[in-house]
Design a protein around this motif. Structure first.
Motif, PDB file in Angstrom:
ATOM      1  N   TRP A 314       0.824  -1.210   0.000  1.00 60.03           N
ATOM      2  CA  TRP A 314       0.000   0.000   0.000  1.00 60.03           C
ATOM      3  C   TRP A 314       0.859   1.261   0.000  1.00 60.03           C
ATOM      4  CZ3 TRP A 314      -0.757   4.146   3.312  1.00 60.03           C
ATOM      5  CH2 TRP A 314      -1.942   4.878   3.138  1.00 60.03           C
ATOM      6  N   ALA A 315       1.971   1.220   0.704  1.00 63.23           N
ATOM      7  CA  ALA A 315       2.845   2.395   0.799  1.00 63.23           C
ATOM      8  C   ALA A 315       3.658   2.614  -0.478  1.00 63.23           C
ATOM      9  CB  ALA A 315       3.792   2.250   1.989  1.00 63.23           C
ATOM     10  N   ALA A 316       3.743   1.596  -1.341  1.00 61.60           N
ATOM     11  CA  ALA A 316       4.620   1.679  -2.509  1.00 61.60           C
ATOM     12  C   ALA A 316       4.005   2.439  -3.678  1.00 61.60           C
ATOM     13  CB  ALA A 316       5.019   0.267  -2.959  1.00 61.60           C
ATOM     14  N   VAL A 317       2.685   2.384  -3.830  1.00 66.69           N
ATOM     15  CA  VAL A 317       2.006   2.998  -4.982  1.00 66.69           C
ATOM     16  C   VAL A 317       0.844   3.841  -4.483  1.00 66.69           C
ATOM     17  CG1 VAL A 317       0.753   2.573  -7.122  1.00 66.69           C
ATOM     18  CG2 VAL A 317       2.660   1.086  -6.497  1.00 66.69           C
ATOM     19  N   ASP A 318       0.911   5.157  -4.720  1.00 68.77           N
ATOM     20  CA  ASP A 318      -0.130   6.038  -4.183  1.00 68.77           C
ATOM     21  C   ASP A 318      -1.292   6.272  -5.145  1.00 68.77           C
ATOM     22  OD1 ASP A 318       0.852   7.819  -6.075  1.00 68.77           O
ATOM     23  OD2 ASP A 318       1.622   9.272  -4.620  1.00 68.77           O
ATOM     24  N   GLY A 319      -1.194   5.761  -6.370  1.00 71.80           N
ATOM     25  CA  GLY A 319      -2.287   5.878  -7.324  1.00 71.80           C
ATOM     26  C   GLY A 319      -2.340   7.179  -8.102  1.00 71.80           C
ATOM     27  N   GLN A 320      -1.384   8.074  -7.876  1.00 66.66           N
ATOM     28  CA  GLN A 320      -1.407   9.378  -8.540  1.00 66.66           C
ATOM     29  C   GLN A 320      -0.483   9.463  -9.749  1.00 66.66           C
ATOM     30  OE1 GLN A 320      -3.719  11.635  -7.550  1.00 66.66           O
ATOM     31  NE2 GLN A 320      -4.301   9.909  -6.238  1.00 66.66           N
ATOM     32  N   GLY A 321       0.114   8.338 -10.127  1.00 66.34           N
ATOM     33  CA  GLY A 321       1.065   8.350 -11.237  1.00 66.34           C
ATOM     34  C   GLY A 321       0.471   8.830 -12.547  1.00 66.34           C
ATOM     35  N   VAL A 322      -0.766   8.429 -12.831  1.00 68.30           N
ATOM     36  CA  VAL A 322      -1.374   8.796 -14.101  1.00 68.30           C
ATOM     37  C   VAL A 322      -1.567  10.309 -14.193  1.00 68.30           C
ATOM     38  CG1 VAL A 322      -3.767   8.517 -13.296  1.00 68.30           C
ATOM     39  CG2 VAL A 322      -3.214   8.141 -15.703  1.00 68.30           C
ATOM     40  N   SER A 323      -1.827  10.953 -13.079  1.00 65.19           N
ATOM     41  CA  SER A 323      -1.971  12.405 -13.070  1.00 65.19           C
ATOM     42  C   SER A 323      -0.632  13.082 -13.359  1.00 65.19           C
ATOM     43  CB  SER A 323      -2.522  12.862 -11.718  1.00 65.19           C
ATOM     44  OG  SER A 323      -2.616  14.272 -11.656  1.00 65.19           O
ATOM     45  N   ARG A 324       0.436  12.527 -12.794  1.00 71.15           N
ATOM     46  CA  ARG A 324       1.766  13.112 -13.015  1.00 71.15           C
ATOM     47  C   ARG A 324       2.200  12.972 -14.482  1.00 71.15           C
ATOM     48  NH1 ARG A 324       2.587   9.843  -8.003  1.00 71.15           N
ATOM     49  NH2 ARG A 324       2.323  11.314  -6.267  1.00 71.15           N
ATOM     50  N   VAL A 325       1.891  11.824 -15.081  1.00 72.78           N
ATOM     51  CA  VAL A 325       2.250  11.622 -16.489  1.00 72.78           C
ATOM     52  C   VAL A 325       1.414  12.546 -17.378  1.00 72.78           C
ATOM     53  CG1 VAL A 325       2.238   9.962 -18.390  1.00 72.78           C
ATOM     54  CG2 VAL A 325       3.023   9.258 -16.131  1.00 72.78           C
ATOM     55  N   ALA A 326       0.136  12.679 -17.084  1.00 75.28           N
ATOM     56  CA  ALA A 326      -0.719  13.570 -17.871  1.00 75.28           C
ATOM     57  C   ALA A 326      -0.233  15.009 -17.788  1.00 75.28           C
ATOM     58  CB  ALA A 326      -2.166  13.465 -17.391  1.00 75.28           C
ATOM     59  N   ASP A 327       0.205  15.444 -16.617  1.00 78.62           N
ATOM     60  CA  ASP A 327       0.750  16.798 -16.464  1.00 78.62           C
ATOM     61  C   ASP A 327       1.904  17.033 -17.437  1.00 78.62           C
ATOM     62  OD1 ASP A 327      -1.020  17.448 -14.443  1.00 78.62           O
ATOM     63  OD2 ASP A 327       0.402  17.061 -12.810  1.00 78.62           O
ATOM     64  N   ALA A 328       2.840  16.087 -17.472  1.00 75.63           N
ATOM     65  CA  ALA A 328       4.027  16.234 -18.321  1.00 75.63           C
ATOM     66  C   ALA A 328       3.654  16.193 -19.803  1.00 75.63           C
ATOM     67  CB  ALA A 328       5.033  15.127 -17.994  1.00 75.63           C
ATOM     68  N   LEU A 329       2.747  15.292 -20.166  1.00 76.31           N
ATOM     69  CA  LEU A 329       2.348  15.183 -21.574  1.00 76.31           C
ATOM     70  C   LEU A 329       1.647  16.441 -22.057  1.00 76.31           C
ATOM     71  CD1 LEU A 329       1.920  13.575 -24.173  1.00 76.31           C
ATOM     72  CD2 LEU A 329      -0.133  12.579 -23.134  1.00 76.31           C
ATOM     73  N   LEU A 330       0.708  16.947 -21.258  1.00 80.87           N
ATOM     74  CA  LEU A 330      -0.042  18.122 -21.696  1.00 80.87           C
ATOM     75  C   LEU A 330       0.824  19.374 -21.721  1.00 80.87           C
ATOM     76  CD1 LEU A 330      -3.490  17.493 -19.995  1.00 80.87           C
ATOM     77  CD2 LEU A 330      -2.794  17.077 -22.352  1.00 80.87           C
ATOM     78  N   ALA A 331       1.814  19.442 -20.842  1.00 80.67           N
ATOM     79  CA  ALA A 331       2.735  20.588 -20.891  1.00 80.67           C
ATOM     80  C   ALA A 331       3.460  20.625 -22.229  1.00 80.67           C
ATOM     81  CB  ALA A 331       3.741  20.503 -19.741  1.00 80.67           C
ATOM     82  N   LYS A 332       3.807  19.445 -22.759  1.00 74.95           N
ATOM     83  CA  LYS A 332       4.446  19.368 -24.068  1.00 74.95           C
ATOM     84  C   LYS A 332       3.454  19.618 -25.198  1.00 74.95           C
ATOM     85  CE  LYS A 332       8.910  18.351 -24.140  1.00 74.95           C
ATOM     86  NZ  LYS A 332       9.874  19.158 -24.941  1.00 74.95           N
ATOM     87  N   ALA A 333       2.285  18.970 -25.097  1.00 74.09           N
ATOM     88  CA  ALA A 333       1.306  19.048 -26.178  1.00 74.09           C
ATOM     89  C   ALA A 333       0.777  20.458 -26.365  1.00 74.09           C
ATOM     90  CB  ALA A 333       0.158  18.084 -25.878  1.00 74.09           C
ATOM     91  N   GLU A 334       0.674  21.201 -25.281  1.00 73.58           N
ATOM     92  CA  GLU A 334       0.040  22.528 -25.350  1.00 73.58           C
ATOM     93  C   GLU A 334       1.053  23.671 -25.451  1.00 73.58           C
ATOM     94  OE1 GLU A 334      -2.397  22.371 -21.860  1.00 73.58           O
ATOM     95  OE2 GLU A 334      -3.803  20.918 -22.740  1.00 73.58           O
ATOM     96  N   SER A 335       2.340  23.328 -25.511  1.00 74.36           N
ATOM     97  CA  SER A 335       3.354  24.381 -25.664  1.00 74.36           C
ATOM     98  C   SER A 335       3.578  24.668 -27.154  1.00 74.36           C
ATOM     99  CB  SER A 335       4.680  23.937 -25.014  1.00 74.36           C
ATOM    100  OG  SER A 335       5.188  22.793 -25.668  1.00 74.36           O
ATOM    101  N   PRO A 336       3.986  25.876 -27.500  1.00 75.83           N
ATOM    102  CA  PRO A 336       4.220  26.207 -28.917  1.00 75.83           C
ATOM    103  C   PRO A 336       5.310  25.320 -29.498  1.00 75.83           C
ATOM    104  CG  PRO A 336       4.149  28.187 -27.533  1.00 75.83           C
ATOM    105  CD  PRO A 336       4.205  27.021 -26.591  1.00 75.83           C
ATOM    106  N   ARG A 337       5.106  24.885 -30.735  1.00 78.63           N
ATOM    107  CA  ARG A 337       6.118  24.067 -31.409  1.00 78.63           C
ATOM    108  C   ARG A 337       7.144  24.945 -32.087  1.00 78.63           C
ATOM    109  NH1 ARG A 337       2.224  19.653 -34.461  1.00 78.63           N
ATOM    110  NH2 ARG A 337       0.839  19.236 -32.697  1.00 78.63           N
TER     111      ARG A 337
END
Length: 337
Positions: A314-337
């Protein structure tokens, strides 16, 4: 509206692990108002197709070559592409990145030559160090479906004596290597009281499972693949499963697990998980020794051991990983190319 494409694989031999973690990411993106398009070969696996259709996630056949993939990204007006495949030739991601479209590659240790702006390796103790790329490594980035995360208990479960342990045994949506019958025979061999739900991926496997006779005080229920698996796991005392992407779901739920390694790419995760004490191991499919039965019997009869495994898991995985990955992806996707 931001549009993200996901190129991943699923199939009778490939399994559904790539698809499951990509669905988890897609759920998170959709919850943020992002439109998601899958470019996938699902190998005719009905369960895999259902994971997309029941969530309203459109999917298109995977393009044959890199020219087709680039054309698809342009036709669908994608702002980013996610790739999760062991078989995709690396020139596909190279070609996509040359157009300026950001690529996120989900990997398991070996990058397999894929070119990406962001690499995600959700495996325990993973390390990513690539010049000019973002590396998201380790269990903090485990991609878990909402159906699992919403069932995560507020505290690690405590196991007590005086009740028959509930066991869930499952080996993915296809169980290509026929693990379920072998595990059913091991469970019967423990001769310990249990109430087991065993998932047979197809009719042939279910018939073979029905032929396994449980010991006295044991009950086996054989069922087909189900979308209610997370709920079954949340109510279980022990899971038996292959070491793979589902392991991180078990840890998030604080569920004691006995792991099997089925194919070579699972060995590293299996060894690391056992070394940390996050789960127990019963060995390689097809090469089980007497200690496999002993390990299962101990897990079934020792609630204190299960409680300790639950606490560490239970202490090893907090379940928030998908939110952290989405943050990084959208920062790239929504930045000017």
């Amino acid at each position: 509206m931001t549009i993200v494409g996901i190129r991943c694989d699923a199939g009778a031999r490939t399994g559904v692990g790539h698809l499951v973690r990509c669905v988890a990411l897609a759920e998170e993106l959709v919850s943020r108002g992002v439109s998601v398009r899958f470019l996938s070969d699902l190998g005719g696996v009905e369960w895999a197709e259902a994971q997309l259709t029941q969530r309203g996630l459109p999917w298109h056949p995977a393009p044959f070559d890199e020219v087709g993939l680039v054309a698809a990204t342009e036709r669908l007006q994608l702002d980013a592409l996610v790739v999760d495949s062991y078989t995709l030739p690396p020139q596909h991601t190279v070609a996509v990145r040359k157009t300026g479209l950001p690529v996120l590659a989900i990997v398991d240790g070996d990058f397999r030559g894929q070119s990406a702006d962001i690499y995600v390796d959700q495996n325990l103790d993973a390390v990513i160090d690539v010049e000019d790329a973002i590396g998201l490594a380790g269990l903090d980035y485990a991609l878990l479906r909402g159906s699992v995360r919403q069932l995560r208990p507020l505290e690690p479960p405590v196991h007590t004596s005086g009740r028959t342990p509930k066991v869930v045994a499952f080996f993915g949506g296809t169980d290509a290597y026929r693990a379920a019958p072998a595990i059913a025979r091991l469970l019967a061999g423990t001769e310990a009281p249990l109430d087991a739900t065993i998932i047979g991926a197809n009719e042939e496997l279910r018939q073979e499972l029905q032929a396994v006779k449980p010991a006295q005080g044991q009950r086996f229920e054989i069922i087909p693949p189900t979308d209610d698996l997370p709920k079954l796991l949340a109510g279980a005392d022990l899971a038996v499963s292959a070491s793979g992407t589902s392991t991180w779901e078990l840890l998030c739920l604080g569920l004691p697990a006995a792991l099997v390694w089925v194919v070579d790419n699972q060995i590293l995760g299996y060894d690391r998980t056992l070394a940390r004490g996050f789960a127990a191991g019963i060995g390689q499919l097809g090469h089980f020794g007497p200690d496999a039965v002993t390990t299962l019997r101990t897990l079934l009869t020792d609630p204190a051991l299960r409680t300790e495994l639950a606490r560490k898991a239970w202490a090893a995985v907090d379940g928030q990983g998908v939110s952290r990955v989405a943050d990084a992806l959208l920062a790239k996707a929504e930045s000017p190319r």
